[in-house]
Design a protein around this motif. Sequence first.
Motif, PDB file in Angstrom:
ATOM      1  N   SER A 140       5.197   7.613  -8.730  1.00 35.22           N
ATOM      2  CA  SER A 140       5.657   8.673  -7.829  1.00 35.22           C
ATOM      3  C   SER A 140       5.917   9.962  -8.604  1.00 35.22           C
ATOM      4  O   SER A 140       5.677  11.065  -8.105  1.00 35.22           O
ATOM      5  CB  SER A 140       6.939   8.244  -7.099  1.00 35.22           C
ATOM      6  OG  SER A 140       7.996   8.005  -8.021  1.00 35.22           O
ATOM      7  N   GLY A 141       6.380   9.819  -9.851  1.00 35.52           N
ATOM      8  CA  GLY A 141       6.653  10.989 -10.683  1.00 35.52           C
ATOM      9  C   GLY A 141       5.404  11.774 -11.008  1.00 35.52           C
ATOM     10  O   GLY A 141       5.421  13.007 -11.043  1.00 35.52           O
ATOM     11  N   TYR A 142       4.295  11.065 -11.247  1.00 30.67           N
ATOM     12  CA  TYR A 142       3.025  11.745 -11.537  1.00 30.67           C
ATOM     13  C   TYR A 142       2.587  12.575 -10.339  1.00 30.67           C
ATOM     14  O   TYR A 142       2.180  13.734 -10.485  1.00 30.67           O
ATOM     15  CB  TYR A 142       1.946  10.727 -11.888  1.00 30.67           C
ATOM     16  CG  TYR A 142       0.668  11.353 -12.422  1.00 30.67           C
ATOM     17  CD1 TYR A 142       0.440  11.421 -13.791  1.00 30.67           C
ATOM     18  CD2 TYR A 142      -0.297  11.872 -11.562  1.00 30.67           C
ATOM     19  CE1 TYR A 142      -0.725  11.994 -14.295  1.00 30.67           C
ATOM     20  CE2 TYR A 142      -1.454  12.458 -12.050  1.00 30.67           C
ATOM     21  CZ  TYR A 142      -1.667  12.523 -13.424  1.00 30.67           C
ATOM     22  OH  TYR A 142      -2.819  13.106 -13.914  1.00 30.67           O
ATOM     23  N   LYS A 143       2.684  11.992  -9.168  1.00 35.71           N
ATOM     24  CA  LYS A 143       2.296  12.712  -7.951  1.00 35.71           C
ATOM     25  C   LYS A 143       3.187  13.939  -7.734  1.00 35.71           C
ATOM     26  O   LYS A 143       2.706  15.022  -7.365  1.00 35.71           O
ATOM     27  CB  LYS A 143       2.380  11.779  -6.731  1.00 35.71           C
ATOM     28  CG  LYS A 143       1.299  10.709  -6.683  1.00 35.71           C
ATOM     29  CD  LYS A 143       1.439   9.839  -5.450  1.00 35.71           C
ATOM     30  CE  LYS A 143       0.231   8.942  -5.237  1.00 35.71           C
ATOM     31  NZ  LYS A 143      -0.024   7.997  -6.330  1.00 35.71           N
ATOM     32  N   CYS A 169       7.723   1.261 -13.011  1.00 37.57           N
ATOM     33  CA  CYS A 169       6.347   1.610 -12.659  1.00 37.57           C
ATOM     34  C   CYS A 169       6.294   2.582 -11.477  1.00 37.57           C
ATOM     35  O   CYS A 169       5.533   3.556 -11.493  1.00 37.57           O
ATOM     36  CB  CYS A 169       5.546   0.348 -12.333  1.00 37.57           C
ATOM     37  SG  CYS A 169       5.127  -0.653 -13.772  1.00 37.57           S
ATOM     38  N   LEU A 170       7.088   2.305 -10.453  1.00 38.21           N
ATOM     39  CA  LEU A 170       7.085   3.176  -9.270  1.00 38.21           C
ATOM     40  C   LEU A 170       7.612   4.566  -9.587  1.00 38.21           C
ATOM     41  O   LEU A 170       7.162   5.559  -9.008  1.00 38.21           O
ATOM     42  CB  LEU A 170       7.897   2.541  -8.140  1.00 38.21           C
ATOM     43  CG  LEU A 170       7.282   1.302  -7.485  1.00 38.21           C
ATOM     44  CD1 LEU A 170       8.167   0.816  -6.334  1.00 38.21           C
ATOM     45  CD2 LEU A 170       5.867   1.583  -6.980  1.00 38.21           C
ATOM     46  N   GLN A 178       0.832  -1.210   0.000  1.00 35.29           N
ATOM     47  CA  GLN A 178       0.000   0.000   0.000  1.00 35.29           C
ATOM     48  C   GLN A 178       0.869   1.263   0.000  1.00 35.29           C
ATOM     49  O   GLN A 178       0.616   2.209  -0.746  1.00 35.29           O
ATOM     50  CB  GLN A 178      -0.915   0.023   1.224  1.00 35.29           C
ATOM     51  CG  GLN A 178      -2.104  -0.907   1.146  1.00 35.29           C
ATOM     52  CD  GLN A 178      -2.978  -0.812   2.384  1.00 35.29           C
ATOM     53  OE1 GLN A 178      -2.788   0.051   3.234  1.00 35.29           O
ATOM     54  NE2 GLN A 178      -3.950  -1.702   2.485  1.00 35.29           N
ATOM     55  N   LYS A 179       1.899   1.261   0.836  1.00 37.09           N
ATOM     56  CA  LYS A 179       2.762   2.433   0.970  1.00 37.09           C
ATOM     57  C   LYS A 179       3.617   2.677  -0.268  1.00 37.09           C
ATOM     58  O   LYS A 179       4.139   3.778  -0.463  1.00 37.09           O
ATOM     59  CB  LYS A 179       3.658   2.280   2.200  1.00 37.09           C
ATOM     60  CG  LYS A 179       2.915   2.357   3.525  1.00 37.09           C
ATOM     61  CD  LYS A 179       3.863   2.170   4.709  1.00 37.09           C
ATOM     62  CE  LYS A 179       3.116   2.246   6.028  1.00 37.09           C
ATOM     63  NZ  LYS A 179       4.017   2.021   7.202  1.00 37.09           N
ATOM     64  N   ALA A 180       3.752   1.655  -1.100  1.00 33.55           N
ATOM     65  CA  ALA A 180       4.590   1.779  -2.299  1.00 33.55           C
ATOM     66  C   ALA A 180       4.076   2.863  -3.244  1.00 33.55           C
ATOM     67  O   ALA A 180       4.856   3.495  -3.960  1.00 33.55           O
ATOM     68  CB  ALA A 180       4.668   0.451  -3.030  1.00 33.55           C
ATOM     69  N   THR A 181       2.769   3.096  -3.252  1.00 34.41           N
ATOM     70  CA  THR A 181       2.210   4.115  -4.142  1.00 34.41           C
ATOM     71  C   THR A 181       2.517   5.528  -3.652  1.00 34.41           C
ATOM     72  O   THR A 181       2.302   6.493  -4.378  1.00 34.41           O
ATOM     73  CB  THR A 181       0.681   3.963  -4.272  1.00 34.41           C
ATOM     74  OG1 THR A 181       0.075   4.117  -2.977  1.00 34.41           O
ATOM     75  CG2 THR A 181       0.318   2.604  -4.841  1.00 34.41           C
ATOM     76  N   LEU A 182       3.020   5.635  -2.430  1.00 32.82           N
ATOM     77  CA  LEU A 182       3.331   6.947  -1.857  1.00 32.82           C
ATOM     78  C   LEU A 182       4.833   7.185  -1.756  1.00 32.82           C
ATOM     79  O   LEU A 182       5.271   8.199  -1.219  1.00 32.82           O
ATOM     80  CB  LEU A 182       2.705   7.070  -0.459  1.00 32.82           C
ATOM     81  CG  LEU A 182       1.189   6.838  -0.368  1.00 32.82           C
ATOM     82  CD1 LEU A 182       0.741   6.863   1.091  1.00 32.82           C
ATOM     83  CD2 LEU A 182       0.428   7.876  -1.169  1.00 32.82           C
ATOM     84  N   VAL A 183       5.608   6.258  -2.286  1.00 35.12           N
ATOM     85  CA  VAL A 183       7.059   6.351  -2.160  1.00 35.12           C
ATOM     86  C   VAL A 183       7.608   7.551  -2.930  1.00 35.12           C
ATOM     87  O   VAL A 183       7.072   7.924  -3.985  1.00 35.12           O
ATOM     88  CB  VAL A 183       7.725   5.048  -2.663  1.00 35.12           C
ATOM     89  CG1 VAL A 183       7.578   4.906  -4.187  1.00 35.12           C
ATOM     90  CG2 VAL A 183       9.182   4.993  -2.272  1.00 35.12           C
ATOM     91  N   VAL A 184       8.657   8.182  -2.396  1.00 33.67           N
ATOM     92  CA  VAL A 184       9.330   9.271  -3.109  1.00 33.67           C
ATOM     93  C   VAL A 184      10.406   8.663  -3.994  1.00 33.67           C
ATOM     94  O   VAL A 184      10.882   7.547  -3.757  1.00 33.67           O
ATOM     95  CB  VAL A 184       9.941  10.298  -2.127  1.00 33.67           C
ATOM     96  CG1 VAL A 184       8.848  10.997  -1.342  1.00 33.67           C
ATOM     97  CG2 VAL A 184      10.939   9.627  -1.185  1.00 33.67           C
TER      98      VAL A 184
END
Length: 293
Positions: A103-106, A98-99, A60-66
């Motif tokens: 993270s780049g989009y965010k 993918c990550l 879950q936290k992977a989608t918020l990774v910097v």
Amino acid sequence: MFVSLWEFFYGHFFRFWMKWLLRQMTGKCELQRIFDTYVGAQRTHRIENSLTYSKNKVLQKATLVVQSEVDKCVEDIMKEKNINPEKDASFKICMKACLLQISGYKQLYLDVESVRKKPYDSDNMQHEKLLLKLWNLLMPTKTLKARISKQWADIGFQGDDPKTDFRGMGILGLINLVYFSENYTSEAHQILSRSNHPKLGYSYAIVGINLTEMAYSLLKSEALKFHLYNFVPGVPTMEHFHQFYCYLVYEFDKFWFEEKPESIMYFNIYREKFHEKIKGLLLDCNVSLTLKI
């Protein structure tokens, strides 16, 4: 009501057992199966959804990774899912890609929002230079007689001082106008000329700022994900946002003259019609809206 119930049962029961069954059959976790089956934006989008809806906190936290922690995050995921790098050598590379996109989009949204929030400041020399640069790019043979001048209407501003027109999108609106004029100068001159059409004309700069708002809202609503995931193999940046803006400017001008509105008074109607057209295109998982001249 039915959709909500389906989402509840799918998320809490059906999805878990389906994933378990497929793992027993294939010997691979859902993430591995996605990498084996999909490419491009579909792959990144499905990986993002899989991580988001996972019951595993690490995933879950992977989608918020910097971006600086992506490598460690990939290692943590492989550990959690018991993925052997020797047996699946491509997993690490694919997951990192993918990550970086996710993270780049965010981060891109945060960067765009930061610029948008900066108001145009006539006491800021950098802002003033940028504004004069816009004039010189669009009107290279015509001298601006004064900073406060009715001449600004020649490139589509509403009043004698353009700073009042940037209130909605801040300095972002000006940066976009300059980017298009600098990188697609001949096209900018052509569109400016067309915007002065006696019957179908429109305010070039005002419409340009309006299209900045459109690009921003599409980014904020995450409607640009398929486009950017396809267009950018790594981390999307401000440059890619500006490129999408250029696409909107060029395509809107074509759209406007194809539609032939009866009057500029109908601008909002046709603007929304164009907006819906773009949103429809962005629903295609294979979409990549690039300016082709």
